[in-house]
Design an enzyme around this catalytic site. Structure first.
Site, short mmCIF file in Angstrom:
data_model
loop_
_atom_site.label_atom_id
_atom_site.label_comp_id
_atom_site.label_asym_id
_atom_site.label_seq_id
_atom_site.Cartn_x
_atom_site.Cartn_y
_atom_site.Cartn_z
N PRO A 195 37.34 39.56 44.62
CG PRO A 195 36.05 38.72 46.37
CD PRO A 195 36.31 39.97 45.55
CD GLU A 196 38.89 38.66 39.16
OE1 GLU A 196 38.10 38.01 38.45
OE2 GLU A 196 39.06 39.88 39.04
#
Ligand SMILES: [Zn+2]
Length: 277
Positions: A2-3
């Site tokens: 997840p960014e």
């Protein structure tokens, strides 16, 4: 992984189910993830009201009157809001049970690889910004204070390639591998260029590219939400719109030359040698 856009979409998704709600229970199903869970978390949170939610880099912040619950999704984690009583899946490690108009709901952290984190920072522990995990972080790319001038000033003594400097996160947070590749393409900057050799005008373009690409990814992530339950932890909401990332050998969408793939610091970099100088 997840960014920043995924974490921000997660925050926006869970916020309406958490803010102003009272915590009714805390369930810890193991000792911890990347670090031990605070052993007294139940005593700290049950009966307390959630005031607001926030984000710093990829840390989701859940603010209480007496401190902040800091949640990180690790390599592959995600959060969902579920009706109480929803059957557990493997790797569901943490529940925050809140009441609300829809009845009791559960904020559930699912984290197969267990690189995530749930930490408590009490107001007695000092400024949150000085927390060991947060104090080295660069500026937020979507807030005031991030622009070409900042990138330019901060890189005068940096000889590392600009891609590496972006990924290091100490100047600006949230520009992970996908977003670094795409931003450099949009700004027309070769990822191998030493950061200290890039001029002010090109940094203006890069800062604008980073802002637009992250903001677009957040909008695309948000648009996939019929309900927050639809959120998953996969990277890259805009994978159909990548210009270079994961497109090695495929014609550049701009000039038709094949996209190149190289390794920089163990990470794959994708770029167009024609469009990026
Ligand atoms: Zn090209």
């Amino acid at each position: 992984m997840p960014e920043l856009p995924e974490v921000e979409v997660t925050r926006r998704g869970v916020a309406p189910h958490l803010e102003q709600r009272i915590v009714e229970d805390v369930v810890l199903r193991r000792e911890g993830l990347r670090w031990p869970f605070p052993p007294n978390l139940r005593e700290l949170l049950v009966g307390r009201q959630i005031l607001s939610t926030g984000r710093r880099g990829k840390y989701l912040l859940i603010h209480f009157e007496h401190g902040v619950l800091v949640v990180h999704l690790g390599m592959s984690g995600h959060l969902r809001v579920l009706p109480e009583g929803t059957p557990l899946k493997t790797h569901d490690h943490f529940d925050l049970v809140v009441n609300g108009p829809e009845g009791r709901q559960v904020l559930r952290l699912h984290d197969p690889r267990r690189f995530g984190a749930v930490l408590w920072h009490g107001h007695d522990d000092g400024e949150l910004a000085q927390h060991a995990l947060l104090r080295g972080l660069g500026v937020e790319p979507l807030e005031d204070g991030f622009d070409g001038a900042l990138l330019y000033e901060a890189t005068r003594n940096r000889n590392a390639p600009i891609k590496q400097v972006l990924l290091s996160g100490d100047i600006v947070v949230g520009v992970g591998n996908i977003y670094a590749c795409e931003s450099l393409f949009r700004a027309g900057i070769n990822p191998k260029t030493p950061a200290g050799r890039i001029g002010r005008a090109r940094y203006d373009k890069l800062a604008e590219a980073i802002r637009v690409i992250l903001a677009d990814a957040i909008v695309l992530g948000g648009s996939t939400l019929r309900d927050f339950i639809a959120v998953n932890g996969q990277s890259g909401y805009f994978q159909d719109t990548y210009f270079v990332y994961d497109r090695a050998g495929v014609p550049c969408r701009n000039c038709g030359a094949p996209v190149r793939q190289i390794k920089q610091g163990q990470r794959s970099t994708f770029y167009c040698a024609t469009c990026q100088k």
